[in-house]
Design an enzyme around this catalytic site. Structure first.
Site, PDB file in Angstrom:
ATOM      1  CD  GLU A  95      43.882  77.488  31.556  1.00 39.99           C
ATOM      2  OE1 GLU A  95      43.410  78.635  31.529  1.00 39.99           O
ATOM      3  OE2 GLU A  95      45.086  77.237  31.325  1.00 39.99           O
ATOM      4  CB  CYS A 108      46.145  69.038  25.413  1.00 40.14           C
ATOM      5  SG  CYS A 108      47.506  69.133  26.574  1.00 40.14           S
ATOM      6  CB  CYS A 115      52.477  70.579  38.063  1.00 42.09           C
ATOM      7  SG  CYS A 115      53.591  69.218  37.650  1.00 42.09           S
ATOM      8  CB  CYS A 119      59.460  72.089  34.594  1.00 44.21           C
ATOM      9  SG  CYS A 119      59.390  70.288  34.754  1.00 44.21           S
ATOM     10  CB  CYS A 122      56.195  74.285  33.099  1.00 38.19           C
ATOM     11  SG  CYS A 122      54.477  73.737  33.014  1.00 38.19           S
ATOM     12  CB  CYS A 333      54.022  73.305  24.834  1.00 41.08           C
ATOM     13  SG  CYS A 333      55.013  72.211  25.858  1.00 41.08           S
TER      14      CYS A 333
END
Length: 364
Positions: A95, A108, A115, A119, A122, A333
């Site tokens: 995305e 962005c 990933c 975290c 996230c 975010c």
């Protein structure tokens, strides 16, 4: 598209020179190809009209431009647009978020499918790691963007940890900033990181782009509960490394700080941030927490965020509260993900059957 062909997009000028030499073409052809790719953004080799037809045919035997259009998009009520791009990993997608704001337009971009950093706050981390993007995959998010010509800034803050795919990120930013490439100023590009030992230093040495560090707590033990990467390179080590570089001129160092109510937005945290960053030329961006499934973290209210901002600014740490954009389309975010829900949407939209090779966006 012939999957056996190599992709021109993502090749540096040196690599293009080597390629044309191997094909028996004049060396200046490499500069012509770079201009067509990175300045004129052509969709096919046939459009490279100042290259002889014979050489274009020779080039087409081995190469293609490699652009791939987005296969889906969602538009937020605030004007933010989230695109879904195919990448060169079988049946995987990333995305990319386009954020217009008056006379500015920021993109962005993603650098990985999923990933490894995991975290706590996230959604991308919950997806797990599914592969590194190539430089061509990274650049394609810009190259094939419908609003490409309106862009003023690019941030590597989408899916993935840029330092965990550093070679591809450096290659992409080289092409974006080189005279033979997009010729952008590196000051228009910001690359984020949780902080990875050796990789962060290499980025600071080899790139002039801005750097943004994910802090989220100035306290090592607490940061580790939010960000497992603290174990590998702690925030104190990260700041110590940054102190070795000059951010007093145009290159900028910033810290991203998602605010959790009563958890990391207290007066004690404010004092510790000031202590940690004292004497370092930098800024802090406070970010609202956007809830994700199965994560029990409270978001700060406006009053607490403003109090944190005002304390930091009053004590010499320039601090802003970042406006939240695209939350209604899961583009804000920490919300990006191309896990099973995207696979399902793609299957339904394009009628893909289980076990098939999948839908392929139009490529050149």
């Amino acid at each position: 598209m012939d999957s056996e062909k190599k992709v021109l997009m993502g090749m540096t000028l040196a690599e293009l020179k080597s390629a044309v030499k191997e094909m028996g073409m004049p060396q200046f052809t490499a500069s012509q190809i770079a201009q067509w790719l990175y300045q004129r953004h052509v969709g096919s080799i046939d459009e490279m009209t100042n290259i002889s037809k014979a050489n274009r045919e020779k080039l087409k035997e081995q190469y293609e431009v490699g652009a791939m259009e987005p296969i889906d998009c969602q538009k937020s009520k605030d004007g933010t647009i989230k695109y879904l791009f195919p990448v060169r990993i079988a049946d995987k997608y990333v995305e990319t978020v386009y954020i217009p704001d008056n006379d500015r337009a920021t993109l962005c971009v993603s650098c990985q499918v999923g990933c490894k950093m995991n975290c706590l706050f996230c959604q991308t981390g919950k997806q797990g790691f599914e592969g590194n993007l190539t430089a061509a995959d990274i650049l394609n998010q810009i190259y094939a963007l419908p609003e490409r010509d309106t862009l003023t800034n690019i941030v590597f803050m989408g899916q993935g940890e840029p330092m965990d795919n550093l070679d591809a990120v450096l290659r992409a930013t080289e092409i974006l900033t080189a005279d033979y490439g997009w010729a952008w100023s590196p000051r228009r590009i910001t690359v984020s990181s949780v902080g990875i030992r050796n990789k962060l230093r290499r980025f600071l040495n080899e790139s002039e782009c801005h750097v943004a560090i994910s802090m989220h707590s100035p306290l090592p033990e607490q940061r580790q509960t939010l960000m497992p990467a603290e174990k590998q390179m702690g925030i104190e080590e990260v700041v110590g490394l940054l102190r070795q570089y000059d951010f007093s001129h145009q290159r900028r160092c910033s810290f991203e700080y998602i605010c959790f109510g009563g958890l990391n937005d207290t007066p004690m945290h404010a004092r510790e941030i000031v202590k940690l960053l004292q004497g370092l030329e930098c800024r802090v961006n406070l970010i609202r927490f956007h809830e994700i499934p199965d994560v029990d973290l409270p978001g700060s209210d406006e009053k607490r965020m403003e109090a944190l901002r005002d304390y930091l600014t009053a004590h010499g740490v320039f601090t802003t509260i970042r406006a939240s954009r695209g939350q209604d389309i899961l583009a804000a975010c920490g919300l990006l993900s191309t896990a099973a829900k995207n696979e399902k949407r793609i299957n339904e939209r394009y009628g893909r059957k289980k076990g098939s090779r999948g839908y392929h966006a139009r490529r050149y």
